[in-house]
Design a protein around this motif. Structure first.
Motif, PDB file in Angstrom:
ATOM      1  N   MET A 166      84.240  29.300  50.191  1.00  0.00           N
ATOM      2  CA  MET A 166      84.056  30.531  50.396  1.00  0.00           C
ATOM      3  C   MET A 166      84.979  31.383  51.170  1.00  0.00           C
ATOM      4  N   LYS A 167      85.339  32.717  50.589  1.00  0.00           N
ATOM      5  CA  LYS A 167      86.214  33.421  51.663  1.00  0.00           C
ATOM      6  C   LYS A 167      85.717  33.740  52.866  1.00  0.00           C
ATOM      7  N   LYS A 168      86.249  34.177  53.896  1.00  0.00           N
ATOM      8  CA  LYS A 168      86.290  34.278  55.105  1.00  0.00           C
ATOM      9  C   LYS A 168      86.528  35.896  55.415  1.00  0.00           C
ATOM     10  N   ILE A 169      85.980  36.402  56.422  1.00  0.00           N
ATOM     11  CA  ILE A 169      86.356  37.913  56.690  1.00  0.00           C
ATOM     12  C   ILE A 169      87.657  37.853  57.450  1.00  0.00           C
ATOM     13  N   ASN A 170      88.723  38.665  57.018  1.00  0.00           N
ATOM     14  CA  ASN A 170      89.719  38.855  57.750  1.00  0.00           C
ATOM     15  C   ASN A 170      89.685  39.961  58.780  1.00  0.00           C
ATOM     16  N   TYR A 171      89.793  39.615  60.028  1.00  0.00           N
ATOM     17  CA  TYR A 171      89.914  40.533  61.311  1.00  0.00           C
ATOM     18  C   TYR A 171      91.236  40.799  61.404  1.00  0.00           C
ATOM     19  N   LEU A 172      91.503  42.345  61.553  1.00  0.00           N
ATOM     20  CA  LEU A 172      92.766  42.669  61.775  1.00  0.00           C
ATOM     21  C   LEU A 172      92.634  43.904  62.999  1.00  0.00           C
ATOM     22  N   LYS A 173      93.776  44.160  63.577  1.00  0.00           N
ATOM     23  CA  LYS A 173      93.768  45.100  64.420  1.00  0.00           C
ATOM     24  C   LYS A 173      94.544  46.294  63.615  1.00  0.00           C
ATOM     25  N   GLY A 174      94.065  47.506  63.829  1.00  0.00           N
ATOM     26  CA  GLY A 174      94.637  48.489  63.047  1.00  0.00           C
ATOM     27  C   GLY A 174      93.761  49.493  62.568  1.00  0.00           C
ATOM     28  N   ASP A 175      94.270  50.395  61.684  1.00  0.00           N
ATOM     29  CA  ASP A 175      93.386  51.681  60.978  1.00  0.00           C
ATOM     30  C   ASP A 175      92.850  51.388  59.748  1.00  0.00           C
ATOM     31  N   ALA A 176      91.672  51.482  59.525  1.00  0.00           N
ATOM     32  CA  ALA A 176      90.979  50.864  58.158  1.00  0.00           C
ATOM     33  C   ALA A 176      91.367  51.769  57.148  1.00  0.00           C
TER      34      ALA A 176
END
Length: 157
Positions: free
Chosen positions: A1-11
């Motif tokens: 199963m995929k995982k949540i990708n956490y990013l820094k920045g503006d959604a």
């Protein structure tokens, strides 16, 4: 199963190619004017206009419902009604409604698959709605990830 990708920045400025849906939580009383919606409105006028129109029409405007608006060639915004009113009740109950968020994300999963789109979001429900990420994250896993939709969560710097 995929995982949540956490990013820094503006959604509101997704960092991927291809179709994407930016999703966020709205309240069930037609209010738009604080929090992440301000970033959306700064970029595109349609999501707020369509939300207000939807509220006025009263047509299926209730907790657990979603509205998807195309704002650019490969970009949509999803207004999800997952918040009851806008203030914490006298009993200390936050506006967030986790069951409604789950219904919204379940519906969004099918739309994302139809559009072959990834889903981008801030930490939904954890700002003004008063929700906790440790409650929201499992809901994302149970809905979007279970349907194999890629999810990107942005922490604004």
């Amino acid at each position: 199963m995929k995982k949540i990708n956490y990013l820094k920045g503006d959604a509101t400025n997704p960092q991927t190619e291809g179709n994407k849906i930016i999703t966020h939580i709205c309240n069930d009383i037609g209010g738009w004017g604080k929090g992440f919606v301000m970033a959306i409105s700064k970029r595109w006028k349609q999501p707020e206009a369509e939300y207000r129109e939807w509220f006025k029409s009263g047509e299926s405007f209730s907790l657990g419902e979603i509205q998807i608006i195309k704002v650019e060639e490969e970009t949509w915004v999803c207004n999800m009604i997952g918040q009851h009113r806008t203030i914490t009740s006298s009993k200390g109950i936050s506006p967030i409604r986790y069951e409604a968020v789950e219904k919204c994300l379940e519906k969004l999963a099918f739309d994302a698959l139809k559009l072959n789109a990834e889903v981008h979001m801030p930490r939904i429900g954890c700002g003004l709605a008063g929700g906790k990420w440790e409650e929201i994250e499992p809901i994302i896993v149970k809905t979007l990830l279970r349907h194999d939709v890629s999810v990107y969560v942005y922490d604004f710097e």
